[in-house]
Design an enzyme around this catalytic site. Structure first.
Site, PDB file in Angstrom:
ATOM      1  N   ARG A   1      38.976  37.319  54.337  1.00  0.00           N
ATOM      2  CA  ARG A   1      38.221  36.777  53.201  1.00  0.00           C
ATOM      3  C   ARG A   1      39.130  35.916  52.343  1.00  0.00           C
ATOM      4  O   ARG A   1      38.741  34.838  51.880  1.00  0.00           O
ATOM      5  CB  ARG A   1      37.621  37.918  52.377  1.00  0.00           C
ATOM      6  CG  ARG A   1      36.492  38.655  53.079  1.00  0.00           C
ATOM      7  CD  ARG A   1      36.053  39.870  52.319  1.00  0.00           C
ATOM      8  NE  ARG A   1      35.411  39.558  51.051  1.00  0.00           N
ATOM      9  CZ  ARG A   1      35.074  40.502  50.158  1.00  0.00           C
ATOM     10  NH1 ARG A   1      35.365  41.779  50.391  1.00  0.00           N
ATOM     11  NH2 ARG A   1      34.479  40.164  49.030  1.00  0.00           N
TER      12      ARG A   1
ATOM     13  N   TYR B   1      40.127  41.946  54.141  1.00  0.00           N
ATOM     14  CA  TYR B   1      40.481  41.209  52.922  1.00  0.00           C
ATOM     15  C   TYR B   1      41.356  39.989  53.222  1.00  0.00           C
ATOM     16  O   TYR B   1      41.203  38.933  52.604  1.00  0.00           O
ATOM     17  CB  TYR B   1      41.136  42.147  51.900  1.00  0.00           C
ATOM     18  CG  TYR B   1      40.085  42.944  51.158  1.00  0.00           C
ATOM     19  CD1 TYR B   1      39.769  44.248  51.537  1.00  0.00           C
ATOM     20  CD2 TYR B   1      39.368  42.365  50.121  1.00  0.00           C
ATOM     21  CE1 TYR B   1      38.763  44.957  50.892  1.00  0.00           C
ATOM     22  CE2 TYR B   1      38.359  43.062  49.466  1.00  0.00           C
ATOM     23  CZ  TYR B   1      38.060  44.367  49.854  1.00  0.00           C
ATOM     24  OH  TYR B   1      37.050  45.049  49.230  1.00  0.00           O
TER      25      TYR B   1
ATOM     26  N   HIS C   1      34.864  43.000  39.036  1.00  0.00           N
ATOM     27  CA  HIS C   1      35.205  43.747  40.258  1.00  0.00           C
ATOM     28  C   HIS C   1      36.578  43.369  40.805  1.00  0.00           C
ATOM     29  O   HIS C   1      36.875  43.586  41.984  1.00  0.00           O
ATOM     30  CB  HIS C   1      34.115  43.540  41.324  1.00  0.00           C
ATOM     31  CG  HIS C   1      32.792  44.090  40.893  1.00  0.00           C
ATOM     32  ND1 HIS C   1      31.606  43.714  41.479  1.00  0.00           N
ATOM     33  CD2 HIS C   1      32.460  44.972  39.929  1.00  0.00           C
ATOM     34  CE1 HIS C   1      30.603  44.353  40.883  1.00  0.00           C
ATOM     35  NE2 HIS C   1      31.080  45.117  39.945  1.00  0.00           N
TER      36      HIS C   1
ATOM     37  N   CYS D   1      57.970  51.544  46.162  1.00  0.00           N
ATOM     38  CA  CYS D   1      58.020  52.987  45.904  1.00  0.00           C
ATOM     39  C   CYS D   1      57.655  53.769  47.168  1.00  0.00           C
ATOM     40  O   CYS D   1      57.656  54.996  47.157  1.00  0.00           O
ATOM     41  CB  CYS D   1      57.061  53.366  44.773  1.00  0.00           C
ATOM     42  SG  CYS D   1      55.332  53.399  45.305  1.00  0.00           S
TER      43      CYS D   1
ATOM     44  N   GLY E   1      22.857  33.606  41.021  1.00  0.00           N
ATOM     45  CA  GLY E   1      23.356  33.965  42.344  1.00  0.00           C
ATOM     46  C   GLY E   1      23.717  35.423  42.510  1.00  0.00           C
ATOM     47  O   GLY E   1      24.678  35.766  43.198  1.00  0.00           O
ATOM     48  N   THR E   2      22.950  36.308  41.877  1.00  0.00           N
ATOM     49  CA  THR E   2      23.187  37.732  42.087  1.00  0.00           C
ATOM     50  C   THR E   2      21.879  38.469  42.348  1.00  0.00           C
ATOM     51  O   THR E   2      20.861  38.169  41.726  1.00  0.00           O
ATOM     52  CB  THR E   2      23.917  38.400  40.905  1.00  0.00           C
ATOM     53  OG1 THR E   2      24.084  39.794  41.190  1.00  0.00           O
ATOM     54  CG2 THR E   2      23.182  38.201  39.587  1.00  0.00           C
TER      55      THR E   2
END
Ligand code: BV8
Ligand code: ZN
Length: 239
Positions: A67, A64, A115, A145, A182-183
């Protein structure tokens, strides 16, 4: 390209765009298909899961981070800017599977990130959530935490954010025209959105160099790239 649907386009009040990785391809961001979909030797579908994350959080975080670096260096293209400019003439909604934020950077105001977003992180346990401004000193980042932080994206096997999904169904079911851009429509439930629009009698237009599973149900299929095809749309709409 769009002549056959001139009237539908000029009469349309609300236009919805369902977009995927293909609309950001001409901004230099790889899609998930074919060789593009591989990072090192991993298939995106393998890494984008909670199991992969707990098995090797550092690896998933590195994916990630890389990206995010590419995405922050990228610029919206003519496909993104056309959709943003269309807001001057029509009610426009963007229902995107992309986590890159390029629609918003192009100036689109009503974008639903089905998403999630690569520029936000959240805690795996508490309700901590924050926009990422800088690079992490070390991977994997830990929450105050004490639990591990993760990208605020939807992984395979995880539910979509309910409020965003409910809104997406509502918009898809009340639009006059839906562009599917574009999918590959390979991923559910996002690939159901054109079905909702069809059921509501909307005009369906596909922009994709390749066939998709819904090409037969389209009123018009434009076999071109989004940055080439979409700008022509504006010239028709603001005639
Ligand atoms: C869920 C975020 C309830 C993270 C992503 C078995 C059968 C059927 C379904 C399932 C199954 N098993 C599980 C499922 C459900 C699963 C699913 O659909 N799996 C698929 C793989 C079969 N879905 C889920 O898990 C979803 N959640 O269902 O929850 C549930 C819960 C528990 C158990 C069951 C159900 C969550 C899915 C979301 C996953 N997260 N992304 C990240 O990005 O890292 S998905 C990710 O992949 C993208 O967001 C996008 O959605 C998808 C890739 O698709 P595209 O964007 O379309 O990109 P692709 O590369 O495929 O295609 C690009 C297209 O562009 C091509 O057509 C190409 O021709 C075109 N193109 C290329 N260049 C251009 C272009 N077009 C125009 N211009 C160009 N220049
Ligand atoms: Zn926490």
């Amino acid at each position: 390209m769009f002549e056959s649907l001139d009237d539908k386009l000029s009469q349309a009040e609300k236009i919805v765009f369902v977009t995927g990785a293909g609309i950001s391809q001409e901004s230099g961001i790889p899609t998930f298909r074919g060789k593009d979909g591989l990072w090192r030797k991993y298939d995106a579908m393998q890494l984008a899961t909670i199991d992969a994350f707990y098995e090797n959080p550092k690896l998933v975080w590195e994916w990630y981070e890389e990206r995010r670096k590419n995405i922050l260096a990228a610029k919206p293209n003519a496909g993104h800017t056309t959709i943003a400019n269309l807001e001057k003439y029509k009610q426009v909604r963007v229902l995107t599977q992309n986590i890159d934020g390029l629609h918003q950077r192009a100036g689109s105001n009503q974008v639903y990130e089905l998403h999630g977003s690569i520029v936000t992180i959240k805690c795996t346990v508490c309700d901590f959530k924050e926009k990422i401004e800088s690079r992490f000193s070390e991977l994997s980042p830990i929450c105050k935490c004490g639990h591990i932080l993760r990208p605020d994206v939807v992984w395979f096997g995880e539910q979509l954010p309910q409020d965003v999904w409910d809104k997406a169904i509502q918009e898809a079911s009340s639009c006059d025209v839906m562009f599917v851009v574009g999918t590959s429509l390979a991923v559910s439930p996002a690939n159901l959105l054109p079905v909702y629009a069809k059921q509501n009698g909307a005009t369906l237009i596909e922009v994709n160099p390749e066939e998709t599973p819904m090409s037969q149900s389209m009123n018009l299929s434009i076999r071109s790239t989004s940055a080439k095809a979409l700008p022509e749309l504006l010239s028709i709409i603001n005639k």
